[in-house]
Design a protein around this motif. Structure first.
Motif, mmCIF file in Angstrom:
data_model
loop_
_atom_site.group_PDB
_atom_site.id
_atom_site.type_symbol
_atom_site.label_atom_id
_atom_site.label_comp_id
_atom_site.label_asym_id
_atom_site.label_seq_id
_atom_site.Cartn_x
_atom_site.Cartn_y
_atom_site.Cartn_z
ATOM 1 N N PRO A 201 0.632 -1.581 0.196
ATOM 2 C CA PRO A 201 0.342 0.266 -0.154
ATOM 3 C C PRO A 201 0.821 1.257 0.045
ATOM 4 C CG PRO A 201 0.353 -0.788 2.184
ATOM 5 C CD PRO A 201 0.963 -1.705 1.408
ATOM 6 N N PRO A 202 0.688 2.318 0.025
ATOM 7 C CA PRO A 202 1.420 3.638 -0.169
ATOM 8 C C PRO A 202 1.980 4.266 1.201
ATOM 9 C CG PRO A 202 -1.224 3.666 -1.290
ATOM 10 C CD PRO A 202 -1.260 2.263 -1.167
ATOM 11 N N PRO A 203 3.027 4.063 1.079
ATOM 12 C CA PRO A 203 3.282 4.473 2.387
ATOM 13 C C PRO A 203 3.738 5.559 2.304
ATOM 14 C CG PRO A 203 5.136 3.452 1.233
ATOM 15 C CD PRO A 203 3.946 3.542 0.479
ATOM 16 N N VAL A 204 3.749 6.528 3.730
ATOM 17 C CA VAL A 204 4.306 8.137 3.769
ATOM 18 C C VAL A 204 5.957 7.443 4.214
ATOM 19 C CG1 VAL A 204 4.527 9.204 4.890
ATOM 20 C CG2 VAL A 204 2.243 8.348 4.446
ATOM 21 N N HIS A 205 7.253 8.211 2.286
ATOM 22 C CA HIS A 205 8.238 8.081 3.114
ATOM 23 C C HIS A 205 8.648 9.280 3.952
ATOM 24 C CE1 HIS A 205 12.056 8.694 0.391
ATOM 25 N NE2 HIS A 205 12.644 7.605 0.773
ATOM 26 N N TYR B 48 7.346 0.583 -4.115
ATOM 27 C CA TYR B 48 6.326 1.441 -2.695
ATOM 28 C C TYR B 48 5.122 2.515 -3.227
ATOM 29 C CZ TYR B 48 10.056 -0.111 -0.507
ATOM 30 O OH TYR B 48 10.785 -1.023 0.212
ATOM 31 N N ASN B 49 4.670 2.324 -4.618
ATOM 32 C CA ASN B 49 3.896 3.372 -4.717
ATOM 33 C C ASN B 49 4.049 4.845 -4.037
ATOM 34 O OD1 ASN B 49 1.797 3.608 -5.814
ATOM 35 N ND2 ASN B 49 0.011 3.153 -4.308
ATOM 36 N N VAL B 50 4.781 5.307 -4.209
ATOM 37 C CA VAL B 50 5.425 6.529 -3.550
ATOM 38 C C VAL B 50 6.296 7.721 -4.565
ATOM 39 C CG1 VAL B 50 6.569 7.836 -2.024
ATOM 40 C CG2 VAL B 50 5.285 5.968 -1.395
ATOM 41 N N ASN B 51 5.389 9.086 -4.887
ATOM 42 C CA ASN B 51 5.885 9.771 -5.631
ATOM 43 C C ASN B 51 6.472 10.845 -4.980
ATOM 44 O OD1 ASN B 51 6.376 11.621 -7.926
ATOM 45 N ND2 ASN B 51 4.879 12.872 -7.154
ATOM 46 N N SER C 29 19.722 4.987 -2.470
ATOM 47 C CA SER C 29 19.723 4.969 -3.478
ATOM 48 C C SER C 29 18.918 3.444 -3.950
ATOM 49 C CB SER C 29 21.144 4.049 -3.771
ATOM 50 O OG SER C 29 21.871 4.998 -3.944
ATOM 51 N N TRP C 30 18.848 2.550 -2.874
ATOM 52 C CA TRP C 30 17.897 1.099 -3.584
ATOM 53 C C TRP C 30 16.368 1.767 -3.162
ATOM 54 C CZ3 TRP C 30 14.856 0.195 1.117
ATOM 55 C CH2 TRP C 30 15.278 1.046 1.422
ATOM 56 N N PHE C 31 16.224 2.793 -3.047
ATOM 57 C CA PHE C 31 15.061 2.895 -2.584
ATOM 58 C C PHE C 31 13.647 2.936 -4.611
ATOM 59 C CE2 PHE C 31 10.398 5.694 -1.409
ATOM 60 C CZ PHE C 31 10.097 4.390 -0.027
ATOM 61 N N THR D 175 4.039 15.276 -2.891
ATOM 62 C CA THR D 175 3.712 16.304 -3.286
ATOM 63 C C THR D 175 4.607 17.151 -4.234
ATOM 64 O OG1 THR D 175 5.171 17.409 -1.450
ATOM 65 C CG2 THR D 175 2.770 16.420 -1.196
ATOM 66 N N LYS D 176 4.556 18.390 -4.406
ATOM 67 C CA LYS D 176 5.425 18.686 -5.972
ATOM 68 C C LYS D 176 6.473 20.107 -4.954
ATOM 69 C CE LYS D 176 3.950 17.401 -9.833
ATOM 70 N NZ LYS D 176 4.951 16.341 -10.425
#
Length: 765
Positions: free
Chosen positions: A3-7, A273-276, A266-268, A718-719
């Motif tokens: 699921p979308p985690p909070v990075h 992880y469905n994160v932008n 670097s590995w992320f 977020t942008k």
């Protein structure tokens, strides 16, 4: 799919005790995230975050959990001694609670690897650039993040704290605290207090051990303060590079580098992880450029000249065997590649290798297991390591340059992807450093990580002698080594500026802001000095009982670069009322021989001091700003002892404790905003550029209240609050000098003076 985690780039906050702010509501931990969103909505109408919107009163549940978290950071090099944590460590079973994790299958994989001995022993040294080590950190980070509730997360952390390697635990635990919704507001102590071994001279560490023995024998428990100098304090005449140790060894700077690389490993893989993470690759390029430019200004302050660079050469050696692909010469004639040359003796093989490095480096640090951080002799030569060869690095560079020349890259499916579309610079940064997101990591590799790995293994490339990792192999120590900056310079010369050269140069029309003119800039005197800073060394000392630890109070006092806060005023003439973006830079003016730099060099070594939104009216508007308000840098983080003291006081109802949701105290140090300068003045150019405000991101004004937003970026999903290139308008060359001097740009020559503290105090008195 997860699921979308909070990075971990979510709002990095300081929990700080302020008792002067009144609130109409108490806040349970579950409501913090909701209140944050309300806060953000309120910020659209203004540039500043109201005080009562920033701060949330912490309740007893939060305070108790904050204290639990702090206890896990105590003496990371030994198993915990707190009885409540020991009981959890013994009784908690991940396997029996597998239903309390979001992905049981992943948990089973973790347990299988743990039982198979995959993870590092406690006494071994964790090296994030080692593939197996980073894989362990990734697995543990996922285990922490996948815990369904705080109680499961905390018990898992206690178990890992006592059963896994301290370095793997620390890396994964801090990342997870920043990522989880129910832990992201907890305070994390500065890395130089959690693990002082990589920040403080090994002689000081030895003195702490000796002082501890003395204090135990005498029964004394008063604070013991030791003095420490930088590496170059005594030997700078023999090794001029060591003059810069006050900058390269600054604990705040190195802690920030560690923080940056934990936030952006670097590995992320953002897709997995469905994160932008907006413009992570571009942010990497910008961060490295700022480090390089900031280091260069310190060199000029000390008359050291340009940053040393290394080049490639061909080394000829005698061999008796032939490997396909190498150039072999027999009696002056090249042997064709298809011939069998195993029978040929005394052939000369041309072996590509990097040029010898003139500058050696010995960090004078030791790990907690007693091993010293490995140094490097002068005139060292680079050889193949077990994992990566020198040729691998060269081929990676060659493929990147080939991609730049052709204008596109190939993904693993063989499809073309343009490198010069809107997102091109970001993609280039991803290719250079973030192999987790690479469209074709097996082909394009990870140049920056590969270069650090090979150079970091110079002393023991095949790991034959069991030497400890060098400074370049740990994020906490990499910036101490002068070679790091040579590597970054090589990165820009070999790759980044090949890309920039293919982009159109900026013109007057591109840079001008019609109707806007900067009439003038006033700047307070720029004065730097060294002041004393105390670092808590309690975590260096192992104890047998938590009560013994309460009587341990070791500190090291070290001079650090600082500057007097300064104001500057920008007078802007406008033919309309409008929102603007103001960017402030300093650039070098003269080289060490007194010759003025050309425009391209000034742009290359420009250092951003601040950027902020403002409003101008019709006519003349005077905008005043203080250096302490910079969106680039943050003040020093409070100490572990300070936070613990106020948490305990709040738990006993002796004071109130508030959470500052927008503060970042682990960013670029505010103290280092400007270079040291010189006693009689160091001329630099103070550049102010007024740009149109990016209306598309007007709802993101609150981001400018985050510390170090320009270098640390913004929260996940977020942008970045400006759609132009991050380093605009100094991200590429100008068509001519004429194009640089638009009415919305103002350049003023100022001087930075370095004084001793006594002189400043005398003037103030």
């Amino acid at each position: 799919e997860k699921p979308p985690p909070v990075h971990p780039t979510e709002i990095r906050t300081l929990i700080s005790p302020f008792s002067a702010v009144e609130h109409n509501t108490t806040s349970a931990l579950a409501n913090y995230a909701t209140e944050s969103l309300v806060c953000l909505a309120a910020l659209v109408s203004g540039y500043a975050v109201p005080e009562k919107e920033r701060k949330v009163l912490a309740d007893k549940e939060f305070l108790s959990r904050q204290k639990q978290i702090l206890k896990l950071f105590v003496r990371i090099q030994q198993p915990t001694l707190y009885q409540d944590l020991i009981e959890i460590s013994k009784s908690y079973s991940i396997e029996e609670n597998i239903d309390k994790y979001a992905f049981p299958k992943e948990v089973k994989k973790f347990l299988y690897l743990y039982k198979a001995g995959f993870f590092l022993p406690r006494s071994d040294i964790f090296v994030p650039l080692e593939k197996e080590h980073s894989e362990q950190a990734k697995l543990l980070s996922e285990l922490f993040y996948d815990a369904k509730d705080y109680d499961t997360f905390f018990k898992t952390a206690v178990w890992a704290r006592n059963h896994l390697n301290g370095g793997v635990f620390l890396y994964s635990f801090t990342r997870s605290l920043q990522a989880r919704e129910d832990t992201k507001f907890f305070y994390i102590p500065p890395y130089y207090e959690i693990y002082p071994f990589l920040f403080v001279d090994e002689h000081v560490i030895q003195n702490v051990y000796e002082a501890r023995l003395t204090s135990v024998e005498s029964g004394e428990s008063k604070p013991i303060v030791l003095k420490s100098n930088y590496t170059g304090y005594w030997d700078s005449e023999r090794n001029p590079e060591d003059i810069l140790a006050y900058f390269t060894e600054d604990v705040g700077l190195n802690a920030f580098n560690s923080e940056w690389n934990r936030l952006y490993p670097s590995w992320f893989n953002t897709t997995e992880y469905n994160v932008n993470i907006d413009r992570r690759g571009e942010l990497f390029i910008y961060y490295q450029k700022q480090l390089l430019a900031r280091y260069f200004l310190e060199r000029l302050s000390n008359n050291l000249g340009d940053i040393p660079s290394f080049e490639e050469e061909y080394e000829v050696s005698t061999v008796t065997t032939y490997q396909r692909g190498e150039i072999v010469i027999y009696r002056g004639t090249k042997i064709p590649d298809h011939l069998n040359t195993n029978s040929i003796r005394d052939c000369q093989k041309i072996r590509p290798t990097m040029k010898e490095i003139k500058i050696g480096y010995f960090p004078r640090l030791r790990f907690n297991n007693g091993q010293s951080v490995t140094g490097r002799q002068q005139y060292s030569t680079f050889y193949d390591t077990e994992a990566i060869s020198v040729q691998d690095v060269k081929e990676t560079v060659s493929r990147l340059r080939q991609a730049i020349e052709s204008g596109y890259i190939f993904n693993e499916q063989g499809e073309k992807i343009s490198l010069f579309e809107t997102d091109g610079r970001n993609m280039l940064g991803e290719l250079i450093n973030f192999y987790g997101n690479s469209p074709n990591k097996h082909y394009y590799g990870s140049y920056f990580n590969e270069a650090l790995y090979v150079t970091g293994h110079v002393a023991d490339p095949q790991q034959q002698y069991g030497l400890a990792p060098s400074a370049l192999l740990n994020y906490e120590t990499a910036l101490r080594d002068p070679l790091y900056y040579s590597l970054v310079k090589k990165l820009f010369e070999s790759v980044v500026y090949k890309y920039v050269a293919k982009q159109p140069k900026y013109t007057y029309e591109t840079l001008a802001f019609p109707g806007i003119k900067v009439q003038g800039v006033e700047v307070d005197p720029l004065i730097t000095y060294f002041d004393d800073f105390e670092i808590n060394l309690d975590n260096v000392v192992s104890v047998n009982d938590p009560k013994d630890g309460e009587h341990v109070d070791f500190r090291v006092k070290q001079g650090r670069l600082n500057h007097k806060p300064f104001n500057y005023k920008v007078s802007v003439e406008s033919d309309k009322e409008t929102d603007v973006m103001i960017k402030v830079f300093i650039t070098p003016k003269y080289d060490s021989y007194g010759r003025e730099f050309d425009l391209d060099t000034k742009i290359f070594y420009s250092v951003e001091l601040d950027r902020f939104p403002a409003k101008v009216n019709v006519g003349t508007t005077v905008i005043e700003r203080n250096s302490r308000d910079s969106s680039v840098a943050v003040p020093d983080a409070p100490s572990f002892r300070y936070i613990l003291k106020h948490v305990d006081a709040a738990l006993e109802d002796k004071e109130e404790y508030f959470i500052d949701k927008f503060a970042r105290y682990h960013g670029f140090p505010q103290r280092l905003l400007i270079p040291k300068g010189r006693k009689h003045g160091f001329p630099v150019e103070f550049v102010v550029v007024v740009l149109p405000f990016d209306q598309a991101d007007k709802d993101d004004l609150w981001k400018y209240n985050l510390g170090s937003v320009t270098l640390l970026g913004t929260p996940a999903n977020t942008k970045y609050p400006d759609s132009r290139p991050i380093n605009f308008p100094l991200d590429r060359p100008y068509r001519s000098v004429y194009d640089a001097f638009t009415p919305n740009t103002f350049v003023k020559t100022v001087s930075i003076f370095h004084k001793n503290l006594e002189e400043i105090n005398t003037v103030q008195a």
